[in-house]
Scaffold this active site. Structure first.
Site, PDB file in Angstrom:
ATOM      1  N   CYS A  54       0.934  -1.313   0.025  1.00  0.00           N
ATOM      2  CA  CYS A  54      -0.014  -0.113   0.201  1.00  0.00           C
ATOM      3  C   CYS A  54       1.029   1.425   0.086  1.00  0.00           C
ATOM      4  CB  CYS A  54      -1.008   0.031   1.249  1.00  0.00           C
ATOM      5  SG  CYS A  54      -2.289   1.275   1.009  1.00  0.00           S
ATOM      6  N   ARG A 109      -4.976   8.056   8.787  1.00  0.00           N
ATOM      7  CA  ARG A 109      -4.781   7.866   7.386  1.00  0.00           C
ATOM      8  C   ARG A 109      -3.811   8.659   6.772  1.00  0.00           C
ATOM      9  NH1 ARG A 109      -8.070   3.901   5.893  1.00  0.00           N
ATOM     10  NH2 ARG A 109      -7.764   4.272   3.685  1.00  0.00           N
ATOM     11  N   CYS A 157     -21.304 -10.381   6.141  1.00  0.00           N
ATOM     12  CA  CYS A 157     -20.929 -11.641   6.846  1.00  0.00           C
ATOM     13  C   CYS A 157     -21.118 -11.500   8.465  1.00  0.00           C
ATOM     14  CB  CYS A 157     -19.501 -12.169   6.451  1.00  0.00           C
ATOM     15  SG  CYS A 157     -18.367 -11.001   6.627  1.00  0.00           S
ATOM     16  N   ASP A 167     -10.650 -12.738   5.283  1.00  0.00           N
ATOM     17  CA  ASP A 167      -9.892 -11.594   4.937  1.00  0.00           C
ATOM     18  C   ASP A 167      -9.152 -11.238   6.538  1.00  0.00           C
ATOM     19  OD1 ASP A 167     -10.022  -7.922   4.798  1.00  0.00           O
ATOM     20  OD2 ASP A 167      -8.760  -9.220   3.618  1.00  0.00           O
TER      21      ASP A 167
END
Length: 423
Positions: free
Chosen positions: A18, A138, A256, A278
């Site tokens: 990333c 972030r 989910c 994940d």
């Protein structure tokens, strides 16, 4: 789980790579699963095996592909052009693919947006609210804020005709500011929004300082829900509210985290390794290699079946008597590391927040479901709430000091709510 059931694979074309260094990211450490010098790029044979096996295992006629990371745009436009070509090659007659790209938005340029629009990619973009809250966690690899670049990516997507969904984490910073965060997204004309709680468990059983407090999360969702249900049902879709509405309406949850069992959302790493989820990309939850085992057989294998049912079967007795269990089913297994008040293990860390929010929202969700069953729009509830508010205001205004308080306490107004000026 039968491979004929719907599923969505979280495909990681560049693994954990990333261009950002978000402080709460749970996936960046997954790079440590691979040897030093790993390029984190999907080999051509792995990509084709994945696309072919995903189509073969899908019940159709729409085959869903979700591209996640890390940051999937680091794979480059050439990679995704190849994706589209391979999908067209392997699709059955009358079928189509639906691609979803989850991105931080900072690398999107006009070429990217034109491609995504041409091939009708659904796009999700991550924004944690206004700049002063977003930029706390972030930041990029050089420690620089990213908010302006994310909004630039949002603007470019819209100029290309794409209205992205927005994913907003709830962390220790922004969860204390529910209306500021929510109204920021309204000001940005966001049409679909999801709030995702940050929970970082430590080996000592505690959570990181970035993790959201369960009760703060519950208060956040309650406050935003009250604003949304009163004014904005038609203006913005909030997944945290619409999913429970789906369940209250008698339909199964699509998320989910709210489902009774897991297993329909595995993760695919760049090397072809398929993992149970994940959030469970680790050696213990590696299902196999899609180039040799095939996606369908791994989805239906005993290891994934056991993983799927463990969520239901491992639910502590404390949860089984909960009045809102049908809405959360104990939440995500990754967050089940607390001890219940009755001494049982495997309680979800977020339990108090779930109980608070679902208990608060349930009566209005039930009413919205009734409206839908009667052939009306759930947005009708906004008008109903307005009428109720007007009647309540009139009742307060007509109450004398010595009259019984309208709140129903049984005390005189002057000894109850009058000092708080609730009128």
């Amino acid at each position: 789980m039968s491979p004929a059931e719907p599923f969505v694979v979280m495909a990681k074309p560049v693994g954990a790579l990333c261009n950002l260094d978000c402080s709460y990211c749970y996936y960046l450490p997954k790079a440590q699963l691979f040897p030093a010098g790993e390029r984190f790029r999907v080999r051509p044979e792995v990509l084709e095996a994945y696309i072919a096996s995903a189509i073969a295992a899908s019940p159709g006629p729409v085959v869903h592909f979700a591209w996640h990371g890390g940051e999937p745009t680091l794979a480059g436009l050439g990679f995704f052009r190849r994706v589209v070509e391979l999908q067209a090659r392997h699709l059955r007659p009358g079928w189509r693919c639906m691609n979803n790209l989850q991105t931080n938005g900072t690398l999107l340029d006009d070429a990217w947006c034109a491609f995504l629009a041409e091939h009708r990619f659904a796009v999700g973009i991550s924004i944690d609210g206004p700049a002063r809250l977003h930029d706390v966690c972030r930041r990029d690899r050089r420690g620089r804020p990213t908010h302006d670049r994310v909004l630039c990516g949002l603007r470019r997507l819209r100029e290309a005709g794409i209205e992205p969904d927005v994913l907003c984490t709830l962390n220790a910073t922004n969860a204390a500011h529910p209306l500021e965060v929510y109204r920021f997204f309204l000001d940005q004309r966001v049409r679909w929004l999801q709030f995702l709680p940050v929970v970082e468990a430590r080996p000592d059983g505690r959570v990181s300082e970035r993790s959201v407090d369960p009760e703060v999360m519950g208060a956040f969702l309650c406050r935003v829900f009250d604003e949304w249900v009163r004014y904005d049902v038609e203006r913005i879709g909030v997944q945290n509210f619409l999913e429970p509405l789906l369940v209250v309406s008698g339909r199964p949850a699509t998320l989910c985290v709210m489902a009774e069992t897991c297993g329909r959302v595995p993760a695919l790493e760049h090397d072809g390794s398929l993992y149970a989820c994940d959030h469970f990309v680790d050696p213990a939850h590696r299902l196999g290699d899609i180039t040799t085992d095939g996606l369908g057989s791994l989805l239906d294998g005993p290891q994934q079946t056991a993983f799927a049912t463990a969520k239901r079967d491992g639910l502590p007795p404390w949860c089984r008597t909960c009045p809102v269990r049908f809405l959360c089913h104990g939440g995500c297994p990754k967050d089940r590391f607390m001890v219940a008040p009755s001494g049982e293990h495997s309680l979800n860390y977020l339990c108090a927040g779930y109980r608070s929010f679902y208990g608060h929202a349930l009566p209005l969700l039930v009413r919205m479901a009734e409206l839908v069953r009667a052939g009306s729009s759930p947005a009708v509830i906004m008008g109903e709430l307005e009428v109720t508010e007007r009647a309540e205001r009139r009742a307060w205004q007509a109450t004398g000091r010595n009259d019984p308080c309208p709140c129903g306490s049984g005390a005189k107004y002057k000894h109850c709510c009058l000092p708080t000026r609730r009128h």
